[in-house]
Motif scaffolding. Structure first.
Motif, PDB file in Angstrom:
ATOM      1  N   ASN A 175       0.806  -1.226   0.000  1.00 36.43           N
ATOM      2  CA  ASN A 175       0.000   0.000   0.000  1.00 36.43           C
ATOM      3  C   ASN A 175       0.838   1.274   0.000  1.00 36.43           C
ATOM      4  OD1 ASN A 175       0.100   1.429   2.612  1.00 36.43           O
ATOM      5  ND2 ASN A 175      -0.861  -0.354   3.480  1.00 36.43           N
ATOM      6  N   GLU A 176       1.937   1.288   0.718  1.00 36.58           N
ATOM      7  CA  GLU A 176       2.759   2.500   0.760  1.00 36.58           C
ATOM      8  C   GLU A 176       3.440   2.743  -0.591  1.00 36.58           C
ATOM      9  OE1 GLU A 176       3.873   6.034   2.067  1.00 36.58           O
ATOM     10  OE2 GLU A 176       2.473   4.690   3.100  1.00 36.58           O
ATOM     11  N   LYS A 177       3.854   1.678  -1.258  1.00 34.69           N
ATOM     12  CA  LYS A 177       4.446   1.812  -2.591  1.00 34.69           C
ATOM     13  C   LYS A 177       3.411   2.336  -3.589  1.00 34.69           C
ATOM     14  CE  LYS A 177       7.572  -2.100  -1.915  1.00 34.69           C
ATOM     15  NZ  LYS A 177       7.924  -3.435  -2.402  1.00 34.69           N
ATOM     16  N   LEU A 178       2.191   1.806  -3.487  1.00 25.51           N
ATOM     17  CA  LEU A 178       1.117   2.262  -4.369  1.00 25.51           C
ATOM     18  C   LEU A 178       0.833   3.745  -4.145  1.00 25.51           C
ATOM     19  CD1 LEU A 178      -1.398  -0.706  -3.999  1.00 25.51           C
ATOM     20  CD2 LEU A 178       0.193  -0.310  -5.889  1.00 25.51           C
ATOM     21  N   ARG A 179       0.750   4.126  -2.874  1.00 24.12           N
ATOM     22  CA  ARG A 179       0.478   5.522  -2.536  1.00 24.12           C
ATOM     23  C   ARG A 179       1.602   6.436  -3.030  1.00 24.12           C
ATOM     24  NH1 ARG A 179       2.080   9.346  -0.198  1.00 24.12           N
ATOM     25  NH2 ARG A 179       3.716   8.225   0.884  1.00 24.12           N
ATOM     26  N   TYR A 180       2.854   6.026  -2.823  1.00 24.38           N
ATOM     27  CA  TYR A 180       4.014   6.817  -3.224  1.00 24.38           C
ATOM     28  C   TYR A 180       3.999   7.096  -4.730  1.00 24.38           C
ATOM     29  CZ  TYR A 180       8.899   7.887  -4.297  1.00 24.38           C
ATOM     30  OH  TYR A 180      10.048   8.475  -4.772  1.00 24.38           O
ATOM     31  N   ASN A 181       3.847   6.064  -5.537  1.00 27.38           N
ATOM     32  CA  ASN A 181       3.861   6.249  -6.992  1.00 27.38           C
ATOM     33  C   ASN A 181       2.637   7.003  -7.482  1.00 27.38           C
ATOM     34  OD1 ASN A 181       6.386   5.064  -7.977  1.00 27.38           O
ATOM     35  ND2 ASN A 181       5.612   3.235  -6.969  1.00 27.38           N
ATOM     36  N   SER A 182       1.494   6.751  -6.875  1.00 20.03           N
ATOM     37  CA  SER A 182       0.274   7.479  -7.242  1.00 20.03           C
ATOM     38  C   SER A 182       0.421   8.956  -6.924  1.00 20.03           C
ATOM     39  CB  SER A 182      -0.931   6.912  -6.491  1.00 20.03           C
ATOM     40  OG  SER A 182      -1.099   5.561  -6.792  1.00 20.03           O
ATOM     41  N   GLN A 183       0.989   9.253  -5.769  1.00 24.06           N
ATOM     42  CA  GLN A 183       1.201  10.640  -5.360  1.00 24.06           C
ATOM     43  C   GLN A 183       2.119  11.352  -6.356  1.00 24.06           C
ATOM     44  OE1 GLN A 183      -0.333  11.814  -2.402  1.00 24.06           O
ATOM     45  NE2 GLN A 183       0.193  13.803  -3.223  1.00 24.06           N
ATOM     46  N   HIS A 184       3.188  10.699  -6.773  1.00 23.71           N
ATOM     47  CA  HIS A 184       4.097  11.305  -7.752  1.00 23.71           C
ATOM     48  C   HIS A 184       3.390  11.569  -9.077  1.00 23.71           C
ATOM     49  CE1 HIS A 184       8.171  11.714  -6.140  1.00 23.71           C
ATOM     50  NE2 HIS A 184       7.781  10.785  -5.287  1.00 23.71           N
ATOM     51  N   ILE A 185       2.575  10.637  -9.514  1.00 18.40           N
ATOM     52  CA  ILE A 185       1.832  10.844 -10.767  1.00 18.40           C
ATOM     53  C   ILE A 185       0.875  12.027 -10.608  1.00 18.40           C
ATOM     54  CG2 ILE A 185       0.138   9.839 -12.357  1.00 18.40           C
ATOM     55  CD1 ILE A 185       1.448   7.070 -11.674  1.00 18.40           C
ATOM     56  N   SER A 186       0.244  12.131  -9.448  1.00 12.62           N
ATOM     57  CA  SER A 186      -0.730  13.207  -9.228  1.00 12.62           C
ATOM     58  C   SER A 186      -0.083  14.593  -9.176  1.00 12.62           C
ATOM     59  CB  SER A 186      -1.530  12.957  -7.949  1.00 12.62           C
ATOM     60  OG  SER A 186      -0.757  13.245  -6.803  1.00 12.62           O
ATOM     61  N   GLU A 187       1.200  14.649  -8.833  1.00 11.87           N
ATOM     62  CA  GLU A 187       1.892  15.931  -8.674  1.00 11.87           C
ATOM     63  C   GLU A 187       2.717  16.333  -9.895  1.00 11.87           C
ATOM     64  OE1 GLU A 187       4.131  15.156  -5.136  1.00 11.87           O
ATOM     65  OE2 GLU A 187       2.391  15.447  -3.828  1.00 11.87           O
ATOM     66  N   SER A 188       3.041  15.390 -10.757  1.00  9.15           N
ATOM     67  CA  SER A 188       3.925  15.669 -11.894  1.00  9.15           C
ATOM     68  C   SER A 188       3.150  16.241 -13.074  1.00  9.15           C
ATOM     69  CB  SER A 188       4.634  14.381 -12.331  1.00  9.15           C
ATOM     70  OG  SER A 188       5.441  14.650 -13.453  1.00  9.15           O
ATOM     71  N   LYS A 189       3.769  17.180 -13.752  1.00  3.90           N
ATOM     72  CA  LYS A 189       3.195  17.737 -14.987  1.00  3.90           C
ATOM     73  C   LYS A 189       3.822  17.076 -16.215  1.00  3.90           C
ATOM     74  CE  LYS A 189       0.754  20.700 -12.713  1.00  3.90           C
ATOM     75  NZ  LYS A 189      -0.517  20.189 -12.261  1.00  3.90           N
ATOM     76  N   SER A 190       4.889  16.326 -15.995  1.00  2.00           N
ATOM     77  CA  SER A 190       5.603  15.668 -17.088  1.00  2.00           C
ATOM     78  C   SER A 190       5.031  14.269 -17.315  1.00  2.00           C
ATOM     79  CB  SER A 190       7.095  15.563 -16.736  1.00  2.00           C
ATOM     80  OG  SER A 190       7.736  14.625 -17.580  1.00  2.00           O
ATOM     81  N   ILE A 191       4.503  14.046 -18.505  1.00  2.00           N
ATOM     82  CA  ILE A 191       3.924  12.733 -18.792  1.00  2.00           C
ATOM     83  C   ILE A 191       5.003  11.649 -18.792  1.00  2.00           C
ATOM     84  CG2 ILE A 191       3.986  12.785 -21.318  1.00  2.00           C
ATOM     85  CD1 ILE A 191       0.946  11.673 -20.992  1.00  2.00           C
ATOM     86  N   ALA A 192       6.224  11.998 -19.165  1.00  2.00           N
ATOM     87  CA  ALA A 192       7.323  11.018 -19.134  1.00  2.00           C
ATOM     88  C   ALA A 192       7.590  10.586 -17.689  1.00  2.00           C
ATOM     89  CB  ALA A 192       8.584  11.610 -19.756  1.00  2.00           C
ATOM     90  N   HIS A 193       7.583  11.540 -16.772  1.00  2.00           N
ATOM     91  CA  HIS A 193       7.789  11.218 -15.353  1.00  2.00           C
ATOM     92  C   HIS A 193       6.601  10.419 -14.801  1.00  2.00           C
ATOM     93  CE1 HIS A 193       9.726  11.649 -11.478  1.00  2.00           C
ATOM     94  NE2 HIS A 193       8.582  12.046 -10.965  1.00  2.00           N
ATOM     95  N   GLN A 194       5.406  10.780 -15.216  1.00  2.91           N
ATOM     96  CA  GLN A 194       4.221  10.036 -14.792  1.00  2.91           C
ATOM     97  C   GLN A 194       4.322   8.582 -15.258  1.00  2.91           C
ATOM     98  OE1 GLN A 194       1.239  12.535 -16.665  1.00  2.91           O
ATOM     99  NE2 GLN A 194       0.646  13.414 -14.679  1.00  2.91           N
ATOM    100  N   ARG A 195       4.783   8.390 -16.463  1.00  3.09           N
ATOM    101  CA  ARG A 195       4.901   7.034 -17.013  1.00  3.09           C
ATOM    102  C   ARG A 195       5.973   6.225 -16.282  1.00  3.09           C
ATOM    103  NH1 ARG A 195       3.595   9.187 -23.048  1.00  3.09           N
ATOM    104  NH2 ARG A 195       1.408   8.509 -23.061  1.00  3.09           N
ATOM    105  N   GLU A 196       7.037   6.874 -15.828  1.00  3.14           N
ATOM    106  CA  GLU A 196       8.054   6.174 -15.033  1.00  3.14           C
ATOM    107  C   GLU A 196       7.437   5.625 -13.748  1.00  3.14           C
ATOM    108  OE1 GLU A 196      11.398   8.707 -14.239  1.00  3.14           O
ATOM    109  OE2 GLU A 196      11.650   9.180 -16.366  1.00  3.14           O
ATOM    110  N   HIS A 197       6.679   6.471 -13.071  1.00  2.00           N
ATOM    111  CA  HIS A 197       6.033   6.032 -11.823  1.00  2.00           C
ATOM    112  C   HIS A 197       4.909   5.036 -12.103  1.00  2.00           C
ATOM    113  CE1 HIS A 197       8.104   8.201  -8.668  1.00  2.00           C
ATOM    114  NE2 HIS A 197       8.286   9.147  -9.561  1.00  2.00           N
ATOM    115  N   PHE A 198       4.283   5.167 -13.250  1.00  2.00           N
ATOM    116  CA  PHE A 198       3.232   4.217 -13.617  1.00  2.00           C
ATOM    117  C   PHE A 198       3.806   2.816 -13.779  1.00  2.00           C
ATOM    118  CE2 PHE A 198       0.497   2.018 -16.706  1.00  2.00           C
ATOM    119  CZ  PHE A 198      -0.711   2.080 -16.026  1.00  2.00           C
ATOM    120  N   ALA A 199       5.023   2.709 -14.295  1.00  2.00           N
ATOM    121  CA  ALA A 199       5.659   1.394 -14.455  1.00  2.00           C
ATOM    122  C   ALA A 199       5.838   0.723 -13.090  1.00  2.00           C
ATOM    123  CB  ALA A 199       6.997   1.537 -15.169  1.00  2.00           C
ATOM    124  N   ALA A 200       6.344   1.464 -12.119  1.00  2.00           N
ATOM    125  CA  ALA A 200       6.517   0.905 -10.770  1.00  2.00           C
ATOM    126  C   ALA A 200       5.158   0.609 -10.132  1.00  2.00           C
ATOM    127  CB  ALA A 200       7.315   1.875  -9.896  1.00  2.00           C
TER     128      ALA A 200
END
Length: 172
Positions: free
Chosen positions: A81-106
């Protein structure tokens, strides 16, 4: 009279655990549905929608009450759950789709590990992008690549079909 009391007790316990299972199943499946929202936003190259859907995912993760899960599910939830929250939070805060996709992979790897053991979900398809060498989950067998979006929407293949209440079926 003794048999009636016993029967009522059995029915009470059955309905209690049935309700408990339904509540935890609903909360966990809301996490999965929110994940699919992020996935669809990335498929559509929509960074802003990915932000919004990832916020929904963070909220869904926070709504899961681990005390309502059985012991195995609780152990899995605690692990991821903490890993899911961490990556979701990064996707929610990033404006860069490339960065969002990196966190989406994890995020996708952790979602797979979690849902492979939960078995409370509808059918899920694990898909693979050979160009990125990354996996993701989809609610349909049709390839919709979140790593390349509109650039290469059908790049990939289904590698697994996970049926919720039955065993995992490998697709070759």
């Amino acid at each position: 009279m003794k048999n009636i009391c016993y029967l009522i007790s059995v029915l009470f316990f059955f309905s209690y655990y049935q309700t408990k299972a339904q509540n935890s199943t609903t909360a966990i499946n809301q996490v999965l549905q929110a994940y699919f929202g992020v996935e669809k936003a990335l498929v559509n190259d929509d960074s802003e929608m990915a932000n919004k859907q990832a916020t929904v995912l963070v909220n869904a993760i926070e709504q899961v009450n681990a005390s309502k899960l059985d012991d195995r599910q609780k152990a899995d939830w605690t692990k991821y759950n903490e890993k899911l929250r961490y990556n979701s939070q990064h996707i929610s805060e990033s404006k860069s789709i490339a960065h969002q996709r990196e966190h989406f992979a994890a995020l996708s790897d952790d979602m797979y590990s979690l849902f492979k053991n939960f078995k409370t979900h509808p059918t899920i398809y694990r898909q693979y992008c050979p160009m990125k060498k990354q996996y993701w989950l989809n609610d349909a067998a049709t390839i919709q690549n979140p790593y390349y979006g509109k650039q290469m929407p059908d790049c990939g293949k289904v590698t697994e079909k996970m049926a919720g209440s039955s065993s995992v079926i490998l697709i070759k």
